[in-house]
Design an enzyme around this catalytic site. Structure first.
Site, mmCIF file in Angstrom:
data_model
loop_
_atom_site.group_PDB
_atom_site.id
_atom_site.type_symbol
_atom_site.label_atom_id
_atom_site.label_comp_id
_atom_site.label_asym_id
_atom_site.label_seq_id
_atom_site.Cartn_x
_atom_site.Cartn_y
_atom_site.Cartn_z
ATOM 1 N N GLU A 129 -10.530 -2.870 0.514
ATOM 2 C CA GLU A 129 -10.225 -1.826 1.515
ATOM 3 C C GLU A 129 -10.843 -0.513 1.054
ATOM 4 O O GLU A 129 -11.466 -0.458 -0.007
ATOM 5 C CB GLU A 129 -8.715 -1.689 1.703
ATOM 6 C CG GLU A 129 -7.969 -1.374 0.418
ATOM 7 C CD GLU A 129 -6.451 -1.428 0.561
ATOM 8 O OE1 GLU A 129 -5.938 -1.067 1.625
ATOM 9 O OE2 GLU A 129 -5.801 -1.807 -0.424
ATOM 10 N N LEU B 98 -3.237 -2.838 1.022
ATOM 11 C CA LEU B 98 -2.097 -2.225 1.713
ATOM 12 C C LEU B 98 -2.159 -2.648 3.183
ATOM 13 O O LEU B 98 -3.216 -2.530 3.817
ATOM 14 C CB LEU B 98 -2.185 -0.699 1.615
ATOM 15 C CG LEU B 98 -0.996 0.012 2.252
ATOM 16 C CD1 LEU B 98 0.229 -0.097 1.349
ATOM 17 C CD2 LEU B 98 -1.313 1.474 2.485
ATOM 18 N N TYR C 48 5.196 6.485 -1.298
ATOM 19 C CA TYR C 48 4.984 7.543 -0.313
ATOM 20 C C TYR C 48 4.593 6.937 1.033
ATOM 21 O O TYR C 48 4.273 5.754 1.124
ATOM 22 C CB TYR C 48 3.905 8.537 -0.783
ATOM 23 C CG TYR C 48 2.488 8.014 -0.723
ATOM 24 C CD1 TYR C 48 2.037 7.084 -1.646
ATOM 25 C CD2 TYR C 48 1.608 8.434 0.267
ATOM 26 C CE1 TYR C 48 0.748 6.590 -1.587
ATOM 27 C CE2 TYR C 48 0.312 7.953 0.335
ATOM 28 C CZ TYR C 48 -0.115 7.024 -0.608
ATOM 29 O OH TYR C 48 -1.393 6.532 -0.529
ATOM 30 N N LYS D 193 3.034 0.834 -1.401
ATOM 31 C CA LYS D 193 2.404 2.157 -1.250
ATOM 32 C C LYS D 193 2.926 3.086 -2.347
ATOM 33 O O LYS D 193 3.711 4.011 -2.118
ATOM 34 C CB LYS D 193 2.654 2.717 0.161
ATOM 35 C CG LYS D 193 1.609 3.749 0.566
ATOM 36 C CD LYS D 193 1.640 3.974 2.049
ATOM 37 C CE LYS D 193 0.877 5.222 2.481
ATOM 38 N NZ LYS D 193 -0.544 5.207 2.214
#
Ligand SMILES: Cc1ncc(COP(=O)(O)O)c(C=O)c1O
Length: 292
Positions: free
Chosen positions: A181, A205, A33, A148
């Site tokens: 993250e 990411l 996505y 992702k």
């Protein structure tokens, strides 16, 4: 006014739009996505998001469902139909719908493409203005968070954990005690004039907002250090913040109950928010190229 979604070739009423029960996204989380911010009618970093979308698809050997130029047009049409100027655009592509089987389906099964939008008020967002709290949590994801993927259960659990602790975001920590993250954002700290964020290897990411902020910092001669940092460093930082396409730059004023810096949004995070907004408004020239 009706709300529209895009599903496999059709603009459908949002509440009537649906996908097949044997879509591989639903059964295996076999899909990817993107989320793109629409700010004042302009898509922020569209090129970076579409580059990353293509990269995620390539990594998983999923075909692009439509040419990239068509996807761009469909995004614009969805925004137009929903009469949006400030919104998030969600794009999901899965390996398609077919009889449940682990192995990839044949080339006759087309990938599924779904897009939705929701309005988002970028101006005056409380988290940006007031700062937000974060907590830490172990990073229990698979070893390819650089893709992702829609397989987001670890991030769902992390975010829920944060919410239950009265926080806004969860900072995930690897087995060496370094922050990877946020559950849906990149994590940054500022210490002694240096802006520190983990390098974008396979362990995180590569945020499109992160890339833009890094380049903006370089342009402004602000020092960025790409390296892992520990939770202790974060507790003792002058500032901390998150970046993402959804909320841009969010100052983190408390981490695991430790006040970060003054406990107020810091000057670096505030400046980078303003600079990113100016960039998204087209005031910094062309979009910054995103490199994989
Ligand atoms: C795990 C993770 N890291 C970072 C980001 C930020 O990426 P971007 O700036 O491209 O939105 C996201 C956004 O969804 C994310 O889910």
């Amino acid at each position: 006014m009706p709300r529209y979604a895009y599903v496999n070739g059709t603009f459908a009423r949002h509440n009537e739009a649906n996908v097949h029960i044997e879509d591989r996204g639903y059964q295996f989380a076999d899909g990817i996505y993107e989320v793109v911010a629409l700010i004042n009618g302009k898509m922020a970093d569209e090129r970076g998001h579409l580059d990353r979308l293509e990269r995620s698809l390539n990594e998983l050997s999923i075909a692009m469902p439509v040419p990239r130029s068509t996807l761009s047009l469909l995004m614009r049409e969805l925004v137009r139909k929903n009469r949006l100027r400030n919104a998030n655009i969600y794009i999901q592509i899965t390996r398609g719908a077919t009889k449940r089987d682990f192995k990839f389906p044949g080339a006759d099964v087309p990938p599924s493409l779904v897009m939705t939008t929701w309005p988002f008020k970028f101006h005056g967002n409380a988290a940006v203005t007031n700062g937000a709290k974060a907590i830490s949590t172990p990073d229990i994801r698979w070893k390819r968070p650089d893709i992702k993927s829609v397989a987001l259960l670890p991030q769902v659990l992390a975010k829920q954990h944060a919410i239950e602790k009265g926080a806004y975001e969860a900072w995930m920590v690897d087995t060496d005690g370094h922050v990877t993250e946020g559950s849906s954002s990149n994590a940054w700290i500022v210490k002694g004039g240096k802006i520190i964020t983990r390098e974008a290897t396979q362990s995180i990411l590569r945020g499109v907002t992160r890339t833009a902020i890094t380049k903006i910092c370089t342009e402004l001669q602000m020092t960025v250090e790409e390296r892992p940092f520990t939770l202790k460093e974060a507790y003792e930082a002058d500032e901390a913040f998150n970046t993402s396409a959804v909320a841009l730059v969010v100052p983190i004023i408390e981490l695991d109950g430790h006040k970060v810096g003054t406990g107020q949004p810091g000057p670096v995070a505030k400046r980078l928010y303003e600079e990113y907004r100016a960039y998204a408004d087209g005031q910094r020239g062309d979009e910054l190229a995103w490199t994989a």
